[in-house]
Design an enzyme around this catalytic site. Sequence first.
Site, PDB file in Angstrom:
ATOM      1  CG  HIS A   1      -1.933   0.965   1.373  1.00 28.04           C
ATOM      2  ND1 HIS A   1      -1.720   2.274   1.739  1.00 28.04           N
ATOM      3  CD2 HIS A   1      -3.264   0.852   1.161  1.00 28.04           C
ATOM      4  CE1 HIS A   1      -2.877   2.914   1.760  1.00 28.04           C
ATOM      5  NE2 HIS A   1      -3.835   2.090   1.399  1.00 28.04           N
TER       6      HIS A   1
ATOM      7  CG  ASP B   1       0.560  -2.231   6.268  1.00 25.35           C
ATOM      8  OD1 ASP B   1      -0.428  -2.499   6.961  1.00 25.35           O
ATOM      9  OD2 ASP B   1       0.499  -1.522   5.247  1.00 25.35           O
TER      10      ASP B   1
ATOM     11  CD  GLN C   1      -6.789  -4.429   3.859  1.00 24.60           C
ATOM     12  OE1 GLN C   1      -7.714  -5.205   4.065  1.00 24.60           O
ATOM     13  NE2 GLN C   1      -7.002  -3.151   3.599  1.00 24.60           N
TER      14      GLN C   1
ATOM     15  CE  LYS D   1      -7.258  -0.139   6.127  1.00 22.41           C
ATOM     16  NZ  LYS D   1      -8.136   0.363   5.064  1.00 22.41           N
TER      17      LYS D   1
ATOM     18  CB  CYS E   1      -3.753   3.335  -1.611  1.00 23.97           C
ATOM     19  SG  CYS E   1      -4.894   4.676  -1.380  1.00 23.97           S
TER      20      CYS E   1
HETATM   21  C1  LIG Z   1      -2.274  -2.769   3.503  1.00 28.73           C
HETATM   22  C2  LIG Z   1      -2.643  -1.396   3.999  1.00 28.73           C
HETATM   23  N1  LIG Z   1      -1.749  -0.654   4.634  1.00 28.73           N
HETATM   24  C3  LIG Z   1      -2.024   0.561   5.117  1.00 28.73           C
HETATM   25  C4  LIG Z   1      -3.268   1.113   4.956  1.00 28.73           C
HETATM   26  C5  LIG Z   1      -3.528   2.469   5.496  1.00 28.73           C
HETATM   27  O1  LIG Z   1      -4.434   2.397   6.544  1.00 28.73           O
HETATM   28  P1  LIG Z   1      -4.990   3.718   7.231  1.00 28.73           P
HETATM   29  O2  LIG Z   1      -5.513   4.580   6.111  1.00 28.73           O
HETATM   30  O3  LIG Z   1      -6.044   3.235   8.153  1.00 28.73           O
HETATM   31  O4  LIG Z   1      -3.840   4.355   7.938  1.00 28.73           O
HETATM   32  C6  LIG Z   1      -4.241   0.389   4.280  1.00 28.73           C
HETATM   33  C7  LIG Z   1      -5.570   0.983   4.033  1.00 28.73           C
HETATM   34  O5  LIG Z   1      -6.289   0.583   3.154  1.00 28.73           O
HETATM   35  C8  LIG Z   1      -3.929  -0.892   3.793  1.00 28.73           C
HETATM   36  O6  LIG Z   1      -4.843  -1.629   3.146  1.00 28.73           O
END
Ligand SMILES: Cc1ncc(COP(=O)(O)O)c(C=O)c1O
Length: 437
Positions: free
Chosen positions: A154, A231, A234, A257, A395
């Site tokens: 992401h 990270d 997900q 999430k 993203c």
């Molecule tokens: C794999 C991953 N990392 C990071 C994020 C960013 O999350 P947040 O916008 O809640 O900080 C997302 C959001 O869709 C994501 O899917």
Amino acid sequence: MTTPDPGGGLGPGAVESLVAAPPAMSPSTAGGPFDPEAVRRDFPVLHRPVNGRPLVWLDNGATTQKPRQVIEALGAFYGVANSNIHRGAHTMAREATAVFEESRAAVAAFLGAPSPAEIVFTRGTTEAINLVAQSWGRDNLGPGDEILVPALEHHSNIVPWQLIAKERGARVVPVPLLADGRIDVDAYADLLSYRTQLVAISHASNVLGTVPPLREMIALAHRHAARVLVDGAQAVAHFPVDVRELDADFYAFSGHKLFAPTGIGALYGKPELLAAMRPWQGGGNMIDSVDFGETTYAPVPHRFEAGTGHIAGAVGLLSALNWLTALDRDAVTAYEGALLSYAQRALATVPGLELVGAAPDRIAVLTFTLAGFDPATVADWLDRDGIAVRAGHHCAQPALRHFGLDSAARASLALYNTPEEVDALVSSLTSLRQQAG
Ligand SMILES: Cc1ncc(COP(=O)(O)O)c(C=O)c1O
């Protein structure tokens, strides 16, 4: 004037009354097979119509819906318990502080972290990654150093590293993908070197669904004395996580999430790493003593929590964690796996539909294209049938580019989705295709 009753009043047991105890939460906790219908009853929004049709929420990768326990915990906090924390010698400040810190302890338990002191509250995954980049990165990256980042990440796990790499003269090195969307672990092993300071990798991809062999990849990184940030945005809603078993150095996730409010998330860090890190934002709450001569900082984790945090969000997160962990998580994972297989088979019957990514270890994320229709048109068509999916680059532009795409539609499933909802998706897509003649 009426006073909201959180059920039992505050005082001793205030925390319990704000955040309903797990056994009362879901009829699906009895240890039998997982029952999505029982879980669905906890989610008011899943029972609303959209465009005259029953809502089919398949945008869980973007955000999950909230169970009533979380909604009620937020209402109870603001209704009878609102106070700032860690300051003020009054009852409500103490109660709010207790529930905030209980939430931190719940996050630690949820991630398998040995101590709540290893958990920093953040706005979410993005802020957690930026914290590590700006604090750990500034002190540990220098000219010629490398940060390995798989191409499926992401943007939140790419751009913060690009920013700090540019500042420090380091390099962000993409780790290539295989044709099916798995990470090329052989190429990864070859890229690791004495220059590698950090590997930044997601526990599950938001666009391809890929779940990488994380333990193996972390062990490989550690052989080169590199640190690993995971990270978990997900991953956390889909399967249990144990940071000690993974041996992750940092682990980040977002509350929204996993059925909690937006604006709250957490960063786990190994204690020796957090202890050596400088603050990244200054302000109230994060200091020990302030003087124009010299200012000293609070111990971790408070050193990284400048200003007033999202206290109600932490209450909601605690409630969501209680709700989720009361379920049989292995049964949830098995259910989602079966639903994913069902959806893959069902979508294969739609003429012209192609799934993007075919990694065998994966979460229930189904990114697809439909011949003759751009993804925005597909999402718009489905929306008319009350079906919420996402269209765009998700993203994760490098991941889509790997498949020669700049945009795709995505249905991302959660534990409350059902085969009937998958059928509704397939039927709506099939009728769109029929429009094309
Ligand atoms: C794999 C991953 N990392 C990071 C994020 C960013 O999350 P947040 O916008 O809640 O900080 C997302 C959001 O869709 C994501 O899917």
